[in-house]
Design a protein around this motif. Structure first.
Motif, PDB file in Angstrom:
ATOM      1  N   ARG A  79      44.380  48.082  32.122  1.00  9.11           N
ATOM      2  CA  ARG A  79      44.743  47.018  31.199  1.00  9.11           C
ATOM      3  C   ARG A  79      45.166  45.764  31.962  1.00  9.11           C
ATOM      4  O   ARG A  79      44.751  44.646  31.633  1.00  9.11           O
ATOM      5  CB  ARG A  79      45.872  47.478  30.276  1.00  9.11           C
ATOM      6  N   LEU A  80      45.973  45.959  33.009  1.00  6.71           N
ATOM      7  CA  LEU A  80      46.409  44.805  33.793  1.00  6.71           C
ATOM      8  C   LEU A  80      45.235  44.147  34.517  1.00  6.71           C
ATOM      9  O   LEU A  80      45.160  42.919  34.609  1.00  6.71           O
ATOM     10  CB  LEU A  80      47.486  45.220  34.790  1.00  6.71           C
ATOM     11  N   LEU A  81      44.306  44.952  35.037  1.00  5.75           N
ATOM     12  CA  LEU A  81      43.123  44.398  35.691  1.00  5.75           C
ATOM     13  C   LEU A  81      42.269  43.612  34.699  1.00  5.75           C
ATOM     14  O   LEU A  81      41.741  42.546  35.028  1.00  5.75           O
ATOM     15  CB  LEU A  81      42.292  45.502  36.342  1.00  5.75           C
ATOM     16  N   ALA A  82      42.144  44.128  33.478  1.00  5.42           N
ATOM     17  CA  ALA A  82      41.361  43.424  32.463  1.00  5.42           C
ATOM     18  C   ALA A  82      42.027  42.105  32.081  1.00  5.42           C
ATOM     19  O   ALA A  82      41.348  41.094  31.884  1.00  5.42           O
ATOM     20  CB  ALA A  82      41.190  44.314  31.226  1.00  5.42           C
ATOM     21  N   GLN A  83      43.346  42.100  31.994  1.00  4.35           N
ATOM     22  CA  GLN A  83      44.055  40.859  31.673  1.00  4.35           C
ATOM     23  C   GLN A  83      43.872  39.822  32.774  1.00  4.35           C
ATOM     24  O   GLN A  83      43.645  38.646  32.492  1.00  4.35           O
ATOM     25  CB  GLN A  83      45.539  41.138  31.467  1.00  4.35           C
ATOM     26  N   LEU A  84      43.965  40.250  34.035  1.00  2.00           N
ATOM     27  CA  LEU A  84      43.756  39.314  35.136  1.00  2.00           C
ATOM     28  C   LEU A  84      42.305  38.828  35.180  1.00  2.00           C
ATOM     29  O   LEU A  84      42.046  37.664  35.484  1.00  2.00           O
ATOM     30  CB  LEU A  84      44.144  39.967  36.466  1.00  2.00           C
ATOM     31  N   GLY A  85      41.372  39.724  34.853  1.00  2.00           N
ATOM     32  CA  GLY A  85      39.968  39.324  34.797  1.00  2.00           C
ATOM     33  C   GLY A  85      39.723  38.299  33.707  1.00  2.00           C
ATOM     34  O   GLY A  85      38.942  37.354  33.881  1.00  2.00           O
ATOM     35  N   ALA A  86      40.395  38.468  32.579  1.00  2.00           N
ATOM     36  CA  ALA A  86      40.250  37.507  31.485  1.00  2.00           C
ATOM     37  C   ALA A  86      40.822  36.143  31.852  1.00  2.00           C
ATOM     38  O   ALA A  86      40.370  35.114  31.354  1.00  2.00           O
ATOM     39  CB  ALA A  86      40.941  38.038  30.227  1.00  2.00           C
ATOM     40  N   GLY A  88      40.503  34.939  34.798  1.00  2.00           N
ATOM     41  CA  GLY A  88      39.623  34.373  35.811  1.00  2.00           C
ATOM     42  C   GLY A  88      39.893  34.828  37.226  1.00  2.00           C
ATOM     43  O   GLY A  88      39.407  34.220  38.174  1.00  2.00           O
ATOM     44  N   TYR A  89      40.649  35.890  37.404  1.00  2.00           N
ATOM     45  CA  TYR A  89      40.950  36.398  38.737  1.00  2.00           C
ATOM     46  C   TYR A  89      40.093  37.611  39.050  1.00  2.00           C
ATOM     47  O   TYR A  89      39.868  38.467  38.190  1.00  2.00           O
ATOM     48  CB  TYR A  89      42.423  36.795  38.854  1.00  2.00           C
ATOM     49  N   ASP A  90      39.630  37.708  40.294  1.00  2.00           N
ATOM     50  CA  ASP A  90      38.973  38.912  40.792  1.00  2.00           C
ATOM     51  C   ASP A  90      39.987  39.646  41.655  1.00  2.00           C
ATOM     52  O   ASP A  90      40.469  39.102  42.657  1.00  2.00           O
ATOM     53  CB  ASP A  90      37.731  38.575  41.614  1.00  2.00           C
ATOM     54  N   VAL A  91      40.318  40.856  41.281  1.00  2.00           N
ATOM     55  CA  VAL A  91      41.388  41.594  41.945  1.00  2.00           C
ATOM     56  C   VAL A  91      40.861  42.927  42.436  1.00  2.00           C
ATOM     57  O   VAL A  91      40.128  43.621  41.727  1.00  2.00           O
ATOM     58  CB  VAL A  91      42.565  41.843  40.962  1.00  2.00           C
ATOM     59  N   THR A  92      41.234  43.296  43.655  1.00  2.00           N
ATOM     60  CA  THR A  92      40.981  44.643  44.164  1.00  2.00           C
ATOM     61  C   THR A  92      42.333  45.260  44.492  1.00  2.00           C
ATOM     62  O   THR A  92      43.197  44.601  45.078  1.00  2.00           O
ATOM     63  CB  THR A  92      40.092  44.632  45.419  1.00  2.00           C
TER      64      THR A  92
END
Length: 132
Positions: A79-86, A88-92
Motif C-alpha cells: 500500500r505504501l509503495l502504491a501511494q509513493l508510486g501515485a 510519482g516516486y520510483d522506490v526499491t
C-alpha cells in the motif's frame, strides 16, 4: 448433526494447541467474539480447509501462527509503495542490516531459555533490568 458436534469439539481442541494457524485464529477471535462464536469460526475454517484438501487432493499445510501478521506487513508495504508510486516516486526496498540485528536480538530476549524463576541472574530479562 454429528459433523457439527465433531467440528466443534475439534475446534475447541485446536484452540489449546500451540504454534498453528488455527490456534492463532482461535486466540485472536476469542476476546472479541466470545467462546461459542469463536468455536464456530474455527470449525468453519477447518471445514473449508478439509473441502479444499479433498477437492484438490493435496495434504494439509499449516500457514503458521504468524500468518496474519506477515500478511498484514506485506499488505502495508504494498500500500505504501502504491501511494509513493501515485505521487510519482520510483522506490526499491531493501531491509537494513540494523533492523535484522534488532529483530534477532528482540527474539532472543522475548524467548528466554530455561531458567529458575527464583534466581534473578538466570533470567535474561531480569538481568537486563537489574544491571546499571
Amino acid at each position: 448433526m454429528w459433523l457439527k458436534a465433531g467440528l466443534g469439539i475439534a475446534a475447541l481442541a485446536v484452540g489449546r494447541t500451540k504454534g498453528t494457524y488455527l490456534a492463532a485464529q482461535y486466540h485472536r477471535l476469542r476476546p472479541r467474539r466470545g467462546e461459542k462464536r469463536t468455536i464456530v469460526a474455527v470449525a468453519h475454517s477447518m471445514l473449508v480447509s478439509a473441502y479444499h484438501m479433498l477437492a484438490n487432493d493435496v495434504p494439509y499445510q499449516d500457514l503458521g501462527p504468524d500468518y496474519i501478521t506477515r500478511l498484514g506487513e506485506e499488505r502495508h508495504r504494498r500500500r505504501l509503495l502504491a501511494q509513493l508510486g501515485a505521487l510519482g516516486y520510483d522506490v526499491t526496498l531493501e531491509r537494513r542490516q540494523t533492523a535484522l540485528a534488532t529483530l534477532a536480538r528482540a527474539s532472543k530476549i522475548m524467548a528466554p531459555t530455561s531458567y529458575l524463576p527464583g534466581r534473578s541472574t538466570d533470567c535474561p530479562t531480569r538481568r537486563k533490568l537489574t544491571e546499571p
